[in-house]
Design a protein around this motif. Structure first.
Motif, PDB file in Angstrom:
ATOM      1  N   TYR A  73       0.827  -1.203   0.000  1.00  0.00           N
ATOM      2  CA  TYR A  73       0.000   0.000   0.000  1.00  0.00           C
ATOM      3  C   TYR A  73       0.865   1.257   0.000  1.00  0.00           C
ATOM      4  O   TYR A  73       0.516   2.275  -0.617  1.00  0.00           O
ATOM      5  CB  TYR A  73      -0.920  -0.010   1.213  1.00  0.00           C
ATOM      6  N   LEU A  74       2.001   1.194   0.683  1.00  0.00           N
ATOM      7  CA  LEU A  74       2.925   2.330   0.730  1.00  0.00           C
ATOM      8  C   LEU A  74       3.814   2.417  -0.509  1.00  0.00           C
ATOM      9  O   LEU A  74       4.635   3.334  -0.618  1.00  0.00           O
ATOM     10  CB  LEU A  74       3.803   2.235   1.980  1.00  0.00           C
ATOM     11  N   GLY A  75       3.663   1.447  -1.426  1.00  0.00           N
ATOM     12  CA  GLY A  75       4.489   1.438  -2.631  1.00  0.00           C
ATOM     13  C   GLY A  75       5.841   0.800  -2.452  1.00  0.00           C
ATOM     14  O   GLY A  75       6.727   0.976  -3.293  1.00  0.00           O
TER      15      GLY A  75
ATOM     16  N   TYR B 102      -9.578   6.353  -6.768  1.00  0.00           N
ATOM     17  CA  TYR B 102     -10.932   6.353  -7.324  1.00  0.00           C
ATOM     18  C   TYR B 102     -11.976   5.963  -6.281  1.00  0.00           C
ATOM     19  O   TYR B 102     -13.052   5.488  -6.628  1.00  0.00           O
ATOM     20  CB  TYR B 102     -11.006   5.370  -8.497  1.00  0.00           C
ATOM     21  N   ILE B 103     -11.659   6.162  -5.000  1.00  0.00           N
ATOM     22  CA  ILE B 103     -12.528   5.645  -3.948  1.00  0.00           C
ATOM     23  C   ILE B 103     -13.900   6.326  -3.941  1.00  0.00           C
ATOM     24  O   ILE B 103     -14.901   5.714  -3.573  1.00  0.00           O
ATOM     25  CB  ILE B 103     -11.835   5.786  -2.570  1.00  0.00           C
ATOM     26  N   THR B 104     -13.974   7.573  -4.361  1.00  0.00           N
ATOM     27  CA  THR B 104     -15.268   8.263  -4.358  1.00  0.00           C
ATOM     28  C   THR B 104     -16.179   7.797  -5.484  1.00  0.00           C
ATOM     29  O   THR B 104     -17.410   7.896  -5.369  1.00  0.00           O
ATOM     30  CB  THR B 104     -15.057   9.776  -4.474  1.00  0.00           C
ATOM     31  N   SER B 105     -15.615   7.294  -6.571  1.00  0.00           N
ATOM     32  CA  SER B 105     -16.420   6.865  -7.713  1.00  0.00           C
ATOM     33  C   SER B 105     -16.539   5.355  -7.817  1.00  0.00           C
ATOM     34  O   SER B 105     -17.594   4.825  -8.168  1.00  0.00           O
ATOM     35  CB  SER B 105     -15.820   7.420  -9.009  1.00  0.00           C
ATOM     36  N   PHE B 106     -15.451   4.659  -7.522  1.00  0.00           N
ATOM     37  CA  PHE B 106     -15.430   3.193  -7.649  1.00  0.00           C
ATOM     38  C   PHE B 106     -14.964   2.601  -6.318  1.00  0.00           C
ATOM     39  O   PHE B 106     -13.836   2.119  -6.191  1.00  0.00           O
ATOM     40  CB  PHE B 106     -14.503   2.769  -8.793  1.00  0.00           C
ATOM     41  N   TRP B 107     -15.856   2.652  -5.320  1.00  0.00           N
ATOM     42  CA  TRP B 107     -15.502   2.264  -3.960  1.00  0.00           C
ATOM     43  C   TRP B 107     -15.097   0.806  -3.844  1.00  0.00           C
ATOM     44  O   TRP B 107     -14.325   0.433  -2.965  1.00  0.00           O
ATOM     45  CB  TRP B 107     -16.677   2.540  -3.021  1.00  0.00           C
TER      46      TRP B 107
ATOM     47  N   MET C 116     -13.162  -0.872  -5.598  1.00  0.00           N
ATOM     48  CA  MET C 116     -11.747  -1.117  -5.897  1.00  0.00           C
ATOM     49  C   MET C 116     -10.893  -1.144  -4.636  1.00  0.00           C
ATOM     50  O   MET C 116      -9.818  -1.758  -4.613  1.00  0.00           O
ATOM     51  CB  MET C 116     -11.218  -0.050  -6.861  1.00  0.00           C
ATOM     52  N   THR C 117     -11.346  -0.484  -3.590  1.00  0.00           N
ATOM     53  CA  THR C 117     -10.643  -0.525  -2.306  1.00  0.00           C
ATOM     54  C   THR C 117     -11.350  -1.392  -1.269  1.00  0.00           C
ATOM     55  O   THR C 117     -10.703  -1.972  -0.398  1.00  0.00           O
ATOM     56  CB  THR C 117     -10.494   0.901  -1.723  1.00  0.00           C
ATOM     57  N   PHE C 118     -12.670  -1.493  -1.390  1.00  0.00           N
ATOM     58  CA  PHE C 118     -13.442  -2.240  -0.389  1.00  0.00           C
ATOM     59  C   PHE C 118     -13.093  -3.726  -0.403  1.00  0.00           C
ATOM     60  O   PHE C 118     -12.812  -4.318   0.652  1.00  0.00           O
ATOM     61  CB  PHE C 118     -14.946  -2.048  -0.635  1.00  0.00           C
TER      62      PHE C 118
ATOM     63  N   TRP D  70      -3.230  -7.947  -2.985  1.00  0.00           N
ATOM     64  CA  TRP D  70      -4.294  -7.168  -2.372  1.00  0.00           C
ATOM     65  C   TRP D  70      -3.833  -5.777  -1.931  1.00  0.00           C
ATOM     66  O   TRP D  70      -4.561  -4.797  -2.089  1.00  0.00           O
ATOM     67  CB  TRP D  70      -4.866  -7.929  -1.183  1.00  0.00           C
ATOM     68  N   GLY D  71      -2.634  -5.684  -1.358  1.00  0.00           N
ATOM     69  CA  GLY D  71      -2.141  -4.379  -0.924  1.00  0.00           C
ATOM     70  C   GLY D  71      -1.937  -3.430  -2.090  1.00  0.00           C
ATOM     71  O   GLY D  71      -2.251  -2.237  -1.996  1.00  0.00           O
ATOM     72  N   ALA D  72      -1.404  -3.960  -3.199  1.00  0.00           N
ATOM     73  CA  ALA D  72      -1.222  -3.138  -4.391  1.00  0.00           C
ATOM     74  C   ALA D  72      -2.563  -2.706  -4.973  1.00  0.00           C
ATOM     75  O   ALA D  72      -2.724  -1.576  -5.450  1.00  0.00           O
ATOM     76  CB  ALA D  72      -0.406  -3.905  -5.431  1.00  0.00           C
ATOM     77  N   MET D  73      -3.561  -3.611  -4.953  1.00  0.00           N
ATOM     78  CA  MET D  73      -4.901  -3.252  -5.422  1.00  0.00           C
ATOM     79  C   MET D  73      -5.515  -2.164  -4.543  1.00  0.00           C
ATOM     80  O   MET D  73      -6.175  -1.239  -5.039  1.00  0.00           O
ATOM     81  CB  MET D  73      -5.802  -4.492  -5.395  1.00  0.00           C
ATOM     82  N   LEU D  74      -5.301  -2.269  -3.252  1.00  0.00           N
ATOM     83  CA  LEU D  74      -5.814  -1.275  -2.315  1.00  0.00           C
ATOM     84  C   LEU D  74      -5.196   0.089  -2.592  1.00  0.00           C
ATOM     85  O   LEU D  74      -5.884   1.113  -2.565  1.00  0.00           O
ATOM     86  CB  LEU D  74      -5.507  -1.720  -0.892  1.00  0.00           C
ATOM     87  N   SER D  75      -3.900   0.091  -2.865  1.00  0.00           N
ATOM     88  CA  SER D  75      -3.217   1.348  -3.164  1.00  0.00           C
ATOM     89  C   SER D  75      -3.689   1.945  -4.485  1.00  0.00           C
ATOM     90  O   SER D  75      -3.888   3.162  -4.595  1.00  0.00           O
ATOM     91  CB  SER D  75      -1.705   1.110  -3.205  1.00  0.00           C
ATOM     92  N   ALA D  76      -3.886   1.086  -5.497  1.00  0.00           N
ATOM     93  CA  ALA D  76      -4.322   1.579  -6.803  1.00  0.00           C
ATOM     94  C   ALA D  76      -5.746   2.113  -6.765  1.00  0.00           C
ATOM     95  O   ALA D  76      -6.089   3.051  -7.504  1.00  0.00           O
ATOM     96  CB  ALA D  76      -4.198   0.469  -7.842  1.00  0.00           C
TER      97      ALA D  76
END
Length: 204
Positions: free
Chosen positions: A146-148, A168-173, A175-177, A158-164
């Protein structure tokens, strides 16, 4: 998400194996070696315990660079002192047992006593702690990604997906959920399994 399970679990299991392998070496050296070796190994472990585990992992990554392999080794190194202290404690309890003294009187060699008597008695506790450690390693590796500093997109981790997905968390929640949900569920499942094995071992 399902495809990323393989990478995340592999990182967790490999990091745990590295930590247990190093912990087994240092723990046995401290528990079976002469007093000066036990003293030196214990002081080294105490120095490593003075730093938070993730800080040790970050220092290793700063030196050798980010990546899946580097983050896996870093997490394994940061968990090794805990395993080493546990194995040392178990070894000290077992080494003076009557059956080990009997094996020594019968002329059994060090290798036989180690593999036939000592390791089997330590392995039960090790297996339980390793199960708990897999969940911890998954969380730590995901935090580094998540920190890169671990796996980077488009790696299916999963950590890389969470970071990516945070951009876009406000539009495509989702992707992080869902990466966060899978991280929590896998860590919780490993912890529950380890606790169950621990209680079963105590009751037996």
């Amino acid at each position: 998400m399902i495809h990323g399970t393989r990478a995340s679990l592999l990182i967790g299991v490999t990091a745990t194996a590295i930590g247990i392998g190093l912990g087994l070496i240092f723990g046995l050296l401290a528990g079976l070696g002469p007093r000066w070796l036990d003293f030196g190994t214990t002081r080294l472990l105490e120095v490593m315990f003075a730093f938070p585990g993730l800080l040790l992992a970050l220092l290793f990554i700063v030196i050798y660079g980010p990546g899946i392999v580097t983050s896996t080794i870093a997490v394994g190194l940061s968990t090794a002192p805990g395993y080493a202290r546990l194995i040392r404690s178990q070894t000290l309890q077992v080494r003076d047992a009557p059956y080990l003294e009997a094996a020594l009187v019968l002329g059994r060699g060090s290798v036989f006593r180690l593999t036939r008597h000592l390791l089997p008695n330590v392995a039960g506790t090790l297996f339980v702690i390793a199960t708990l450690g897999v969940g911890q390693s998954i969380v730590w590796a995901s935090a580094l990604s998540y920190l890169g500093l671990g796996a980077v997109p488009p790696s299916p981790e999963w950590g890389a997906m969470l970071s990516a997905g945070r951009t876009y968390i406000t539009s495509f929640w989702w992707m992080t959920f869902f990466p966060g949900l899978f991280i929590v569920l896998s860590a919780a499942a490993a912890t529950l399994l380890g606790r169950g094995l621990q209680q079963r071992k105590r009751s037996s």
